[in-house]
Design an enzyme around this catalytic site. Sequence first.
Site, PDB file in Angstrom:
ATOM      1  CE  LYS A   9      36.035  33.679 -23.871  1.00 33.52           C
ATOM      2  NZ  LYS A   9      36.021  32.608 -22.830  1.00 33.52           N
ATOM      3  CE1 TYR A  49      30.716  32.898 -22.476  1.00 27.68           C
ATOM      4  CE2 TYR A  49      31.108  35.228 -22.100  1.00 27.68           C
ATOM      5  CZ  TYR A  49      31.515  34.003 -22.604  1.00 27.68           C
ATOM      6  OH  TYR A  49      32.734  33.899 -23.248  1.00 27.68           O
ATOM      7  CG  ASN A 112      38.790  30.310 -22.109  1.00 30.06           C
ATOM      8  OD1 ASN A 112      38.391  31.451 -22.365  1.00 30.06           O
ATOM      9  ND2 ASN A 112      37.967  29.298 -21.910  1.00 30.06           N
ATOM     10  CG  HIS A 115      32.556  32.600 -27.438  1.00 30.00           C
ATOM     11  ND1 HIS A 115      31.924  31.739 -26.562  1.00 30.00           N
ATOM     12  CD2 HIS A 115      31.702  32.726 -28.501  1.00 30.00           C
ATOM     13  CE1 HIS A 115      30.750  31.392 -27.063  1.00 30.00           C
ATOM     14  NE2 HIS A 115      30.585  31.973 -28.245  1.00 30.00           N
ATOM     15  CD  GLU A 126      27.277  32.017 -29.197  1.00 30.19           C
ATOM     16  OE1 GLU A 126      27.219  31.497 -28.070  1.00 30.19           O
ATOM     17  OE2 GLU A 126      28.241  31.822 -29.981  1.00 30.19           O
TER      18      GLU A 126
END
Length: 149
Positions: A9, A49, A112, A115, A126
Amino acid sequence: MERTFIMIKPDGVQRGLVGEVIGRFETKGFTLVGLKFMSVSRELAEEHYDVHKERPFFGSLVDFICSSPVVAMVWEGEGVVASARTLIGATNPLSADPGTIRGDFGVSVGRNLIHGSDAIETAQKEIALWFSEKELVSWEPTVNTWLYE
Ligand code: IDP
Ligand code: MG
């Protein structure tokens, strides 16, 4: 062979952790089959998402993913989907185990770092969302004879 979708990310890229994160998957013994450094469109982030669209953090999550470049990857190996989740650690870095990526490098759920697909079916969806077929490279690392019995 199983494949999973992994994304470093914006915070992971900005903090200079691209090499560290890729190294963890490489040294574990998984095979890189797709890799791109990219800016993420709102449309792609919202689709990725989509399961969280009713959650209160959805808007800020999409803003965050689009705020700075990401590294999108596909990794391959036996059991890679579940194993990648173990390497990544719990969603909240404060409760992620030491030794995991989130446990070692993060302090906040909204930052965080990475992913990873949560199931084989999600991984297939995905991968198809983020990569075209021709962006994926099927290859057999010669080291696999030393990784698999
Ligand atoms: P995961 O990334 O471990 O699969 P999910 O529950 O699928 O976790 O949530 C997707 C992402 O949404 C998380 O990685 C995190 O970036 C963000 N997120 C999840 N819960 C919260 C929250 O309570 N506040 C802010 N962001 C959240
Ligand atoms: Mg998830």
